[in-house]
Design an enzyme around this catalytic site. Structure first.
Site, mmCIF file in Angstrom:
data_model
loop_
_atom_site.group_PDB
_atom_site.id
_atom_site.type_symbol
_atom_site.label_atom_id
_atom_site.label_comp_id
_atom_site.label_asym_id
_atom_site.label_seq_id
_atom_site.Cartn_x
_atom_site.Cartn_y
_atom_site.Cartn_z
ATOM 1 N N SER A 256 0.846 -1.181 0.000
ATOM 2 C CA SER A 256 0.000 0.000 0.000
ATOM 3 C C SER A 256 0.890 1.242 0.000
ATOM 4 C CB SER A 256 -0.871 0.018 1.254
ATOM 5 O OG SER A 256 -0.060 0.206 2.390
ATOM 6 N N LYS A 257 0.261 2.401 -0.160
ATOM 7 C CA LYS A 257 1.040 3.643 -0.151
ATOM 8 C C LYS A 257 1.821 3.776 1.157
ATOM 9 C CE LYS A 257 -0.652 6.658 -3.634
ATOM 10 N NZ LYS A 257 -2.066 6.431 -3.950
ATOM 11 N N ARG A 258 1.137 3.403 2.246
ATOM 12 C CA ARG A 258 1.750 3.522 3.566
ATOM 13 C C ARG A 258 3.003 2.655 3.680
ATOM 14 N NH1 ARG A 258 1.019 3.413 9.527
ATOM 15 N NH2 ARG A 258 1.756 1.269 9.414
ATOM 16 N N ALA A 260 4.732 1.554 1.318
ATOM 17 C CA ALA A 260 5.747 2.036 0.383
ATOM 18 C C ALA A 260 6.586 3.125 1.035
ATOM 19 C CB ALA A 260 5.095 2.553 -0.890
ATOM 20 N N SER A 261 5.940 4.016 1.790
ATOM 21 C CA SER A 261 6.724 5.087 2.399
ATOM 22 C C SER A 261 7.491 4.585 3.616
ATOM 23 C CB SER A 261 5.835 6.279 2.760
ATOM 24 O OG SER A 261 4.695 5.868 3.443
#
Length: 493
Positions: A256-258, A260-261
């Site tokens: 997810s974006k989370r 990924a960061s």
RNA sequence: GCCCCCAUCGUCUAGUGGCCCAGGACGGGGCCCUCUCAAGGCCCAAACAGCGGUUCGAGUCCGCUUGGGGGCACCA
């Protein structure tokens, strides 16, 4: 064994950043093409104007170039089947969509998005499967034409047979049958005149003579539709290979974006351009992604050429693979170790320059063999070797006194070390190491204690490349200067 | 909800009915080497999701269950 030359393609949509999944979706068809002496094509699927991201295409091209995945035909280099950007092919899709109408396999549909949405909602409410209700399906051909000509907004939908079933084939999963009744009258041409993926990809794959379609498994559910479309045109379908998705490191769900960061905070990333910035080399990244979903019988450290030589579609695995960054580190470090000195020097040099250091190339060539086996990523060159290029260093006083020793002990060691070094013709390891070891012996301290404080004095840090090799590069004069500086620091204390 | 796909050590995988009391790699642990950090060498722990079949014999074939993933748009 694939021996016939194939034509494969990587067909991304320019809607975001290039990530691992994209890279692998490009890698495998590239390998297959090279393996068979075939052709690899880049095609940009930019038919969704709403999701278009400026710059995304360039990032894709840069990423492929960096990885060494070179294509033979593409938007920026042309080729016999161009153009390779779908928005530049809209007339082609329009023509083919209407051809399907003419063949009785498609129909214009005038239902508004609002009407469609309300129908869908009703179906969901009454626990039916949401699907097109067939309003325009049986309009007379002439009436459809008339309304289109009068300027009414329309889409073109595939006319899915009501009965029967279709058998599709995936190279990795074998054949599978689907009831046509479970399939929908999908939109092929949107009201903005651009095609949907279903039409565009099938038309282009045919026109570009793609023999093997290698794509993500998210397309598996629409494979029956695709085969229907292809057969409606009277074409024969290519070989379909559906790659499994990448899962997040825990193996539970996809990235997810989370996450990924989070990965970026951790010094890792799923984005190709980030990886480049983090000091990963293409060889390492390639090796890593290649082996997620590809079972190589033996030996897993592979160059691109090795991969080409050994690639077999049959060795691809259909099951999802969890991302494992530790393995990326391993492959990256391994490939760094395999680099020639000159090559690695060139790759590492920008990191020093970026720190504002003046790099002496001759010196760098001597440093590289000392740090090569210590680097996981290229930027690791800084903590190990930046000090080589600094005029002065500031050792911490505490590092100049070894465990269980006093400041007086340290001063004594430094004094005697100076004695030895000053009498050496050159500070090569062969010259400096034996007398220094003799000194250790004579003083009754451990090598760790003696060499440890010398390291701190000369390099300014507690971790460095091997001491005697470092001394040679630094040079006798500067070694002496630094040891004396260390003595000053201790005396002032 | 409906449809589809997947299922071997923590992770990536080898394995295509007997060669498997399951092999390799990463990671983990231990030992050796050692001036730090690495690299390298040796060793160890670690898996066939469950249940039923088929078969003389199943990780390998079939079914179910469970778990996971994906898809059901005028997005790709």
């Amino acid at each position: 064994m694939n021996s016939k030359p194939v034509r494969t393609r990587f067909a991304p949509s320019p809607t975001g950043r290039m990530h691992l999944g994209s890279a692998r979706s490009a890698l495998y068809p590239f390998l297959l093409a090279r393996r068979t002496g075939g052709t690899f094509i880049l095609r940009i699927e930019d038919t969704d104007q709403k999701r278009f991201v400026p710059g995304a295409e360039q990032e894709l091209i840069d990423g492929l170039h960096w990885l060494g995945i070179n294509y033979d035909e593409g938007p920026d280099i042309g080729g016999p089947c161009g153009p390779y950007r779908q928005t530049e092919r809209r007339d082609i899709y329009n023509e083919y969509a209407w051809r399907l109408v003419g063949l009785g396999h498609a129909f214009p549909c005038f239902c508004t998005p609002e009407k469609l949405a309300s129908v869908r909602q009703e179906q969901i409410n009454s626990k039916q499967n949401p699907r097109y209700d067939g309003t325009c399906r049986n309009l007379a051909v002439e009436e459809g034409r008339r309304r289109v000509d009068s300027g009414e907004k329309y889409v073109i939908r595939f006319k899915m047979p009501k009965e029967g079933s279709i058998t599709t084939e995936d190279v990795l999963r074998g054949s599978s049958s689907t009831e046509n009744s479970a399939l929908d009258d999908s939109v092929l041409l949107k009201s903005d005149g651009l095609p949907t993926y279903h039409l565009a990809a099938m038309v282009d794959d045919h026109l570009m003579e793609i023999s093997h379609v290698i794509r993500g498994s998210e397309w598996l559910p629409s494979l029956p539709l695709h085969v229907h479309i292809i057969r409606a045109f009277g074409w024969v379908e290519p070989q379909f290979v559906h790659l499994s998705v990448f899962l997040k490191p825990s193996g539970k769900g996809k990235m997810s974006k989370r996450e990924a960061s989070d990965a970026i905070k951790d010094g890792h990333s799923i984005f190709v351009s980030d990886l480049q910035g983090l000091g990963y080399i293409p060889e390492g990244v390639l090796n890593w992604i290649a082996l997620m979903g590809w079972g190589v019988p033996e030996g897993d450290v592979l160059s691109l050429d090795d991969m080409i030589a050994r690639f077999e579609i049959q060795n691809l695995t259909p099951s999802p693979a969890a991302i494992n960054f530790a393995k990326l580190d391993h492959f990256n470090a391994t490939h760094i170790r395999m680099l020639q000195t000159e090559d690695l020097a060139e790759r590492v040099k920008p990191y020093f320059l970026h720190e504002g250091l003046v790099v002496d190339d001759i010196k760098l060539l001597k440093i590289v063999p000392l740090i090569r086996e210590r680097l996981v990523t290229l930027d690791d060159c800084l903590p190990f070797a930046a000090w080589f290029f600094k005029e002065s260093i500031q050792p911490k006083p505490i590092d100049l006194i070894a465990k269980d020793l006093t400041a007086a002990d340290s001063l004594n060691i430094f004094r005697q070390a100076c004695e030895i070094i000053i009498n050496l013709p050159f500070t090569t390891p062969a010259n400096s190491e034996p007398p220094m070891r003799a000194l250790v012996e004579q003083l009754g301290f451990s090598p760790n204690q003696v060499f440890g404080i010398l390291r701190a004095a000369i390099t300014g840090q507690t971790v460095s490349p091997p001491l005697f090799d470092s001394m040679e590069i630094v040079g006798k004069e500067k070694v002496m200067e630094r040891i004396k500086n260390a003595m000053d620091i201790l005396e002032k204390k």
